[in-house]
Design an enzyme around this catalytic site. Structure first.
Site, PDB file in Angstrom:
ATOM      1  N   LYS A   1      -2.495   8.053 -11.766  1.00  0.00           N
ATOM      2  CA  LYS A   1      -2.642   7.582 -10.633  1.00  0.00           C
ATOM      3  C   LYS A   1      -4.570   7.492  -9.982  1.00  0.00           C
ATOM      4  O   LYS A   1      -4.848   8.477 -11.139  1.00  0.00           O
ATOM      5  CB  LYS A   1      -2.290   8.312  -9.439  1.00  0.00           C
ATOM      6  CG  LYS A   1      -0.308   8.225  -9.327  1.00  0.00           C
ATOM      7  CD  LYS A   1      -0.122   6.992  -8.560  1.00  0.00           C
ATOM      8  CE  LYS A   1       1.608   6.536  -9.239  1.00  0.00           C
ATOM      9  NZ  LYS A   1       2.344   7.334  -8.590  1.00  0.00           N
TER      10      LYS A   1
HETATM   11  C1  LIG Z   1       4.353   7.691  -8.792  1.00  0.00           C
HETATM   12  C2  LIG Z   1       4.904   6.420  -7.459  1.00  0.00           C
HETATM   13  C3  LIG Z   1       6.050   7.796  -6.774  1.00  0.00           C
HETATM   14  C4  LIG Z   1       5.976   8.860  -7.263  1.00  0.00           C
HETATM   15  O1  LIG Z   1       5.499   9.807  -7.778  1.00  0.00           O
HETATM   16  P1  LIG Z   1       5.076  10.726  -8.421  1.00  0.00           P
HETATM   17  O2  LIG Z   1       4.295  12.229  -8.359  1.00  0.00           O
HETATM   18  O3  LIG Z   1       5.353  10.530 -10.111  1.00  0.00           O
HETATM   19  O4  LIG Z   1       6.861  11.587  -8.376  1.00  0.00           O
HETATM   20  C5  LIG Z   1       6.559   6.884  -6.250  1.00  0.00           C
HETATM   21  N1  LIG Z   1       6.455   6.013  -5.228  1.00  0.00           N
HETATM   22  C6  LIG Z   1       4.882   5.323  -5.965  1.00  0.00           C
HETATM   23  C7  LIG Z   1       4.930   3.408  -5.257  1.00  0.00           C
HETATM   24  C8  LIG Z   1       4.060   5.785  -7.219  1.00  0.00           C
HETATM   25  O5  LIG Z   1       3.461   4.879  -7.858  1.00  0.00           O
END
Ligand SMILES: *Cc1c(COP(=O)(O)O)cnc(C)c1O
Length: 382
Positions: free
Chosen positions: A184
């Site tokens: 991210k």
């Molecule tokens: C990464 C992501 C998540 C989940 O996040 P985690 O921290 O991996 O649990 C949920 N929704 C979207 C759109 C994502 O890209």
């Protein structure tokens, strides 16, 4: 795989190392002062009243649904073109997932009209997702929410630091959820954040995050409390001080890194337009200040996507798909059947979407290399 140009890469330096060492030296590893500072700084940057750090983005989404009282018999509208966690979080509560379509082949965010047509007497909430950090049509969606009395949860996993009309994505609706997973825009390895302007929801989220307990280990360590009551069926969705310390450093770099992602995105748009105009590059008309989390393109009709991705791989360039739509997954068969015929744009895009490498350390030359490789892969009829 040793990629010449990977899909994404972290921006970690000496500051993250030092921050973690400080926490180790302090001897306090669970949620405490560093987490509180991380939350305050995140709330300040996003101009929102409350921010609560959690174990990951999925935990944030689950807590959001739980705090809003969503449960069996309720329906929640969600785009099918998102990561599966967005819909799973709804199902954890026993509520029913109802899929909505995207807006167009160039705006991959959920369509307000599709949301409206999916509303029934059982609809309690809309869980939207700001795809790649580009804003959904929030003015229109908030209007729909008000007229139908629906909660709005924003999956802002792609959208930390992104805004629309001067307001940060994740702060338009009732609760916003962010992820700090490794790929991210800011990362703590695993981690997440909840934001809300409601004192009442913040209290509920805080209690649900830590076993439904009324006081925390930290409060007792500080001598503020001797015991606790348990007032809800909570979870252990806490973050730890090590991750919070990394998060503070990453947060400080967020605006700079998002800006860099924006420059690279514009370079991709210009270069691809010039070299391969038959490729659709979504979000060129995007409003506000996007997060530029990923670089999606749509391949021309007739291009074999797997072959395309293999051709890119052969020259060391990693690509990905965002996303296989959720309604295609086996465990969403029943919801998919109910949505039959209503997800045509999602189907169109999902068949031809490919994500190109994008991360702050990518160079201009890397972008040109990727664009030329895209051109070769398409023109050689992969
Ligand atoms: C990464 C992501 C998540 C989940 O996040 P985690 O921290 O991996 O649990 C949920 N929704 C979207 C759109 C994502 O890209």
């Amino acid at each position: 795989m040793n990629w010449k140009i990977p899909l994404s890469d972290v921006d970690f330096g000496v500051e993250e190392n030092l921050a973690v060492q400080e926490v180790l030296k302090s001897g306090w590893l669970t949620m405490g002062e560093v987490t509180q500072k991380f939350e305050q700084e995140f709330a300040e940057l996003h101009q929102v009243k409350h921010a609560l750090a959690v174990a990951n983005g999925t935990a944030a989404l689950h807590l959001a649904c739980t705090a809003l009282g969503i449960g069996p018999g309720d329906e929640v509208i969600v785009p099918s073109l998102t990561f599966v966690a967005t819909a799973n979080a709804i199902r954890y509560t026993g509520a029913t997932v109802v899929f909505a379509d995207i807006t167009s082949s160039t705006d991959l965010c959920v369509s307000p009209a599709s949301i409206e047509s999916a509303i029934s007497s059982a609809t309690r909430a809309v869980m939207l997702m700001h795809y790649a950090g580009y804003a959904c049509d929030m003015p229109r969606i908030m209007e729909i929410a008000r007229s139908h009395k629906l909660w709005i949860v924003e999956d802002a996993a792609h959208a930390a630091g992104a805004s629309l009309n001067g307001r940060f994505l994740g702060t338009f609706g009732d609760i916003g959820c962010y992820s700090f997973f490794s790929n991210k825009n800011m990362t703590t390895g695993e981690g997440g954040m909840l934001v809300t302007n409601s004192d009442e929801l913040a209290d509920k989220l805080r209690i649900l995050r830590s076993h439904g307990m009324t006081t925390l280990t930290w409060d007792r360590h500080q001598g503020h409390a001797w015991s606790y009551d348990v007032v809800a069926l909570g979870y252990n969705y806490r973050i730890d001080e090590l991750r919070a310390a990394i998060g503070r450093v990453q947060l400080a770099k967020l605006n700079h890194n998002n800006k860099r992602r924006g420059e690279l995105t514009r370079l991709y748009q210009e270069t691809l337009q010039e070299l391969v105009p038959e490729v659709i590059v979504p979000f060129q008309e995007a409003k506000g200040l996007p997060g530029y989390h990923i670089m999606p393109i749509l391949l021309p009709t007739g291009t074999d996507r797997i072959k395309f991705m293999e051709t890119m791989k052969a020259v060391g360039i990693q690509t990905s798909i965002h996303y296989p739509p959720i309604h295609h997954f086996s465990i969403y068969l029943a919801e998919s059947q109910k949505a039959a015929g209503r997800l045509s744009l999602t189907e169109f895009v999902a068949d031809r979407e490919v994500t190109l490498p994008l991360y702050p350390k990518l160079s201009h030359d890397d972008v040109l290399q990727v664009a030329r490789a895209v051109q070769r892969a398409i023109r050689t009829g992969s």
